[in-house]
Design a protein around this motif. Structure first.
Motif, PDB file in Angstrom:
ATOM      1  N   GLY A  77      31.771  39.061  37.606  1.00  0.00           N
ATOM      2  CA  GLY A  77      31.250  39.548  38.879  1.00  0.00           C
ATOM      3  C   GLY A  77      31.845  38.815  40.063  1.00  0.00           C
ATOM      4  N   ASP A  78      32.079  37.497  39.906  1.00  0.00           N
ATOM      5  CA  ASP A  78      32.691  36.717  40.988  1.00  0.00           C
ATOM      6  C   ASP A  78      34.074  37.261  41.327  1.00  0.00           C
ATOM      7  OD1 ASP A  78      30.466  35.063  40.886  1.00  0.00           O
ATOM      8  OD2 ASP A  78      31.477  33.483  39.756  1.00  0.00           O
ATOM      9  N   PHE A  79      34.891  37.472  40.301  1.00  0.00           N
ATOM     10  CA  PHE A  79      36.240  37.987  40.532  1.00  0.00           C
ATOM     11  C   PHE A  79      36.200  39.401  41.107  1.00  0.00           C
ATOM     12  CE2 PHE A  79      37.687  34.603  37.574  1.00  0.00           C
ATOM     13  CZ  PHE A  79      38.753  34.115  38.326  1.00  0.00           C
ATOM     14  N   ALA A  80      35.272  40.216  40.624  1.00  0.00           N
ATOM     15  CA  ALA A  80      35.143  41.575  41.154  1.00  0.00           C
ATOM     16  C   ALA A  80      34.803  41.543  42.642  1.00  0.00           C
ATOM     17  CB  ALA A  80      34.072  42.342  40.373  1.00  0.00           C
ATOM     18  N   GLU A  81      33.947  40.609  43.032  1.00  0.00           N
ATOM     19  CA  GLU A  81      33.558  40.487  44.437  1.00  0.00           C
ATOM     20  C   GLU A  81      34.728  40.025  45.295  1.00  0.00           C
ATOM     21  OE1 GLU A  81      31.604  41.207  47.618  1.00  0.00           O
ATOM     22  OE2 GLU A  81      30.624  41.569  45.683  1.00  0.00           O
ATOM     23  N   VAL A  82      35.560  39.128  44.766  1.00  0.00           N
ATOM     24  CA  VAL A  82      36.751  38.692  45.497  1.00  0.00           C
ATOM     25  C   VAL A  82      37.694  39.871  45.729  1.00  0.00           C
ATOM     26  CG1 VAL A  82      38.861  37.302  45.360  1.00  0.00           C
ATOM     27  CG2 VAL A  82      36.657  36.288  44.753  1.00  0.00           C
ATOM     28  N   ILE A  83      37.909  40.677  44.692  1.00  0.00           N
ATOM     29  CA  ILE A  83      38.781  41.839  44.832  1.00  0.00           C
ATOM     30  C   ILE A  83      38.208  42.816  45.856  1.00  0.00           C
ATOM     31  CG2 ILE A  83      39.614  43.919  43.646  1.00  0.00           C
ATOM     32  CD1 ILE A  83      41.255  41.448  43.037  1.00  0.00           C
ATOM     33  N   ALA A  84      36.910  43.056  45.799  1.00  0.00           N
ATOM     34  CA  ALA A  84      36.283  43.960  46.762  1.00  0.00           C
ATOM     35  C   ALA A  84      36.478  43.456  48.190  1.00  0.00           C
ATOM     36  CB  ALA A  84      34.787  44.110  46.452  1.00  0.00           C
ATOM     37  N   PHE A  85      36.325  42.146  48.385  1.00  0.00           N
ATOM     38  CA  PHE A  85      36.503  41.562  49.717  1.00  0.00           C
ATOM     39  C   PHE A  85      37.939  41.737  50.200  1.00  0.00           C
ATOM     40  CE2 PHE A  85      37.814  37.867  52.269  1.00  0.00           C
ATOM     41  CZ  PHE A  85      37.007  38.057  53.375  1.00  0.00           C
ATOM     42  N   GLU A  86      38.897  41.447  49.331  1.00  0.00           N
ATOM     43  CA  GLU A  86      40.296  41.547  49.752  1.00  0.00           C
ATOM     44  C   GLU A  86      40.700  42.992  49.997  1.00  0.00           C
ATOM     45  OE1 GLU A  86      43.031  39.195  47.476  1.00  0.00           O
ATOM     46  OE2 GLU A  86      42.309  37.410  48.541  1.00  0.00           O
ATOM     47  N   LEU A  87      40.123  43.928  49.271  1.00  0.00           N
ATOM     48  CA  LEU A  87      40.440  45.330  49.523  1.00  0.00           C
ATOM     49  C   LEU A  87      39.801  45.816  50.822  1.00  0.00           C
ATOM     50  CD1 LEU A  87      40.331  46.947  45.966  1.00  0.00           C
ATOM     51  CD2 LEU A  87      42.132  45.636  47.104  1.00  0.00           C
ATOM     52  N   ASP A  88      38.766  45.151  51.259  1.00  0.00           N
ATOM     53  CA  ASP A  88      38.191  45.426  52.582  1.00  0.00           C
ATOM     54  C   ASP A  88      39.053  44.829  53.693  1.00  0.00           C
ATOM     55  OD1 ASP A  88      36.048  46.915  51.761  1.00  0.00           O
ATOM     56  OD2 ASP A  88      34.578  45.301  51.912  1.00  0.00           O
ATOM     57  N   HIS A  89      39.954  43.917  53.325  1.00  0.00           N
ATOM     58  CA  HIS A  89      40.835  43.249  54.280  1.00  0.00           C
ATOM     59  C   HIS A  89      42.270  43.360  53.762  1.00  0.00           C
ATOM     60  CE1 HIS A  89      36.818  41.522  54.795  1.00  0.00           C
ATOM     61  NE2 HIS A  89      37.146  41.336  56.055  1.00  0.00           N
ATOM     62  N   PRO A  90      42.889  44.549  53.914  1.00  0.00           N
ATOM     63  CA  PRO A  90      44.197  44.815  53.291  1.00  0.00           C
ATOM     64  C   PRO A  90      45.292  43.834  53.663  1.00  0.00           C
ATOM     65  CG  PRO A  90      43.240  46.834  54.170  1.00  0.00           C
ATOM     66  CD  PRO A  90      42.366  45.704  54.641  1.00  0.00           C
ATOM     67  N   CYS A  91      45.196  43.209  54.842  1.00  0.00           N
ATOM     68  CA  CYS A  91      46.253  42.273  55.246  1.00  0.00           C
ATOM     69  C   CYS A  91      46.370  41.114  54.264  1.00  0.00           C
ATOM     70  CB  CYS A  91      46.012  41.754  56.658  1.00  0.00           C
ATOM     71  SG  CYS A  91      44.417  40.956  56.905  1.00  0.00           S
ATOM     72  N   PHE A  92      45.265  40.710  53.619  1.00  0.00           N
ATOM     73  CA  PHE A  92      45.322  39.618  52.648  1.00  0.00           C
ATOM     74  C   PHE A  92      46.135  40.027  51.422  1.00  0.00           C
ATOM     75  CE2 PHE A  92      41.056  38.301  54.535  1.00  0.00           C
ATOM     76  CZ  PHE A  92      41.614  37.295  55.296  1.00  0.00           C
ATOM     77  N   ALA A  93      45.826  41.197  50.870  1.00  0.00           N
ATOM     78  CA  ALA A  93      46.567  41.672  49.698  1.00  0.00           C
ATOM     79  C   ALA A  93      48.023  41.941  50.052  1.00  0.00           C
ATOM     80  CB  ALA A  93      45.910  42.934  49.143  1.00  0.00           C
ATOM     81  N   THR A  94      48.265  42.476  51.245  1.00  0.00           N
ATOM     82  CA  THR A  94      49.634  42.807  51.650  1.00  0.00           C
ATOM     83  C   THR A  94      50.491  41.561  51.779  1.00  0.00           C
ATOM     84  OG1 THR A  94      48.891  44.785  52.825  1.00  0.00           O
ATOM     85  CG2 THR A  94      51.052  43.921  53.420  1.00  0.00           C
ATOM     86  N   VAL A  95      50.013  40.565  52.504  1.00  0.00           N
ATOM     87  CA  VAL A  95      50.831  39.366  52.700  1.00  0.00           C
ATOM     88  C   VAL A  95      51.051  38.642  51.380  1.00  0.00           C
ATOM     89  CG1 VAL A  95      49.043  37.641  53.231  1.00  0.00           C
ATOM     90  CG2 VAL A  95      51.278  37.496  54.333  1.00  0.00           C
ATOM     91  N   HIS A  96      50.069  38.673  50.495  1.00  0.00           N
ATOM     92  CA  HIS A  96      50.242  38.049  49.190  1.00  0.00           C
ATOM     93  C   HIS A  96      51.372  38.723  48.418  1.00  0.00           C
ATOM     94  CE1 HIS A  96      49.277  36.173  45.364  1.00  0.00           C
ATOM     95  NE2 HIS A  96      49.333  37.371  44.824  1.00  0.00           N
ATOM     96  N   ASN A  97      51.384  40.049  48.408  1.00  0.00           N
ATOM     97  CA  ASN A  97      52.408  40.768  47.648  1.00  0.00           C
ATOM     98  C   ASN A  97      53.778  40.683  48.291  1.00  0.00           C
ATOM     99  OD1 ASN A  97      51.390  42.269  45.125  1.00  0.00           O
ATOM    100  ND2 ASN A  97      49.732  42.473  46.593  1.00  0.00           N
ATOM    101  N   VAL A  98      53.834  40.582  49.604  1.00  0.00           N
ATOM    102  CA  VAL A  98      55.114  40.346  50.268  1.00  0.00           C
ATOM    103  C   VAL A  98      55.670  38.996  49.836  1.00  0.00           C
ATOM    104  CG1 VAL A  98      56.185  39.869  52.516  1.00  0.00           C
ATOM    105  CG2 VAL A  98      54.718  41.869  52.231  1.00  0.00           C
TER     106      VAL A  98
END
Length: 197
Positions: A77-98
């Motif tokens: 559940g902790d990891f699921a919540e982290v993913i949900a948060f980052e998907l609410d803030h796309p810039c975090f996922a984007t910069v990580h993948n860049v």
């Protein structure tokens, strides 16, 4: 953290996410935030320093988001919540993948940062899993294999969501997949926050 410093970091997140490290300049960040080049350099003396601060900013925001949650009682559940948060803030996922893309092509400082970060995450997860379950988890996986699998799953979700942002099922996928990897039941209770897309 001062409001000005946080504003610069937010602007830098957007610029780095769009242009990568090599394509980003201090001038571009300054323009985005409405400061002079020297205004940005006052807070962050180099582009590399700014990048490292961005990644720490990302981690800090995640920790703040989880601050009201009893972290560690329900790891899936902790990891699921982290993913949900980052998907609410796309810039975090984007910069990580860049950063990951630049690391793959050997560009520094991305290559060194991502390599060290990956090793650190897997080592930390392995230690935590051993503390909780011993060398072998209820699923039958050894701790190192499970840590690597968890890390790969999280990384994959970040990438897949960025190319298919209509898919809002990923937090639940993480919850159920990690429960299987860890050999634990899917915990009852609130589901991860819905993503905004």
């Amino acid at each position: 953290m001062s409001a000005q410093r946080e504003e610069i970091l937010q602007a830098a997140l957007e610029v780095f996410g769009a242009r990568g490290f090599k394509g980003t300049s201090i001038d571009a960040v300054a323009e985005r935030v409405g400061l002079t080049r020297q205004g940005v350099l006052h807070y962050f003396p180099s582009k590399k320093r700014l990048l490292l601060e961005i990644m720490e900013f990302r981690q800090r925001r995640v920790r703040e988001h989880l601050s009201d949650r009893p972290v560690g009682e329900d790891w899936a559940g902790d990891f699921a919540e982290v993913i949900a948060f980052e998907l609410d803030h796309p810039c975090f996922a984007t910069v990580h993948n860049v950063m990951v893309a630049e690391a793959i092509t050997g560009q520094e400082p991305a290559a060194g940062y991502v390599r060290d970060r990956c090793r650190s995450i897997q080592d930390h997860l392995t230690e935590r899993l051993i503390e909780r379950y011993g060398e072998r988890l209820p699923s039958g996986l050894d701790a190192r294999t499970a840590a690597t699998a968890v890390h790969c799953l999280i990384e994959g979700v970040h990438q897949l969501w960025l190319v298919d942002r209509d898919a809002d099922r990923y937090p639940q996928v993480i919850r159920e997949a990690l429960s299987a990897l860890l050999g634990t039941e899917v915990a009852d209770g609130p589901q991860p926050s819905a993503t905004k897309g």
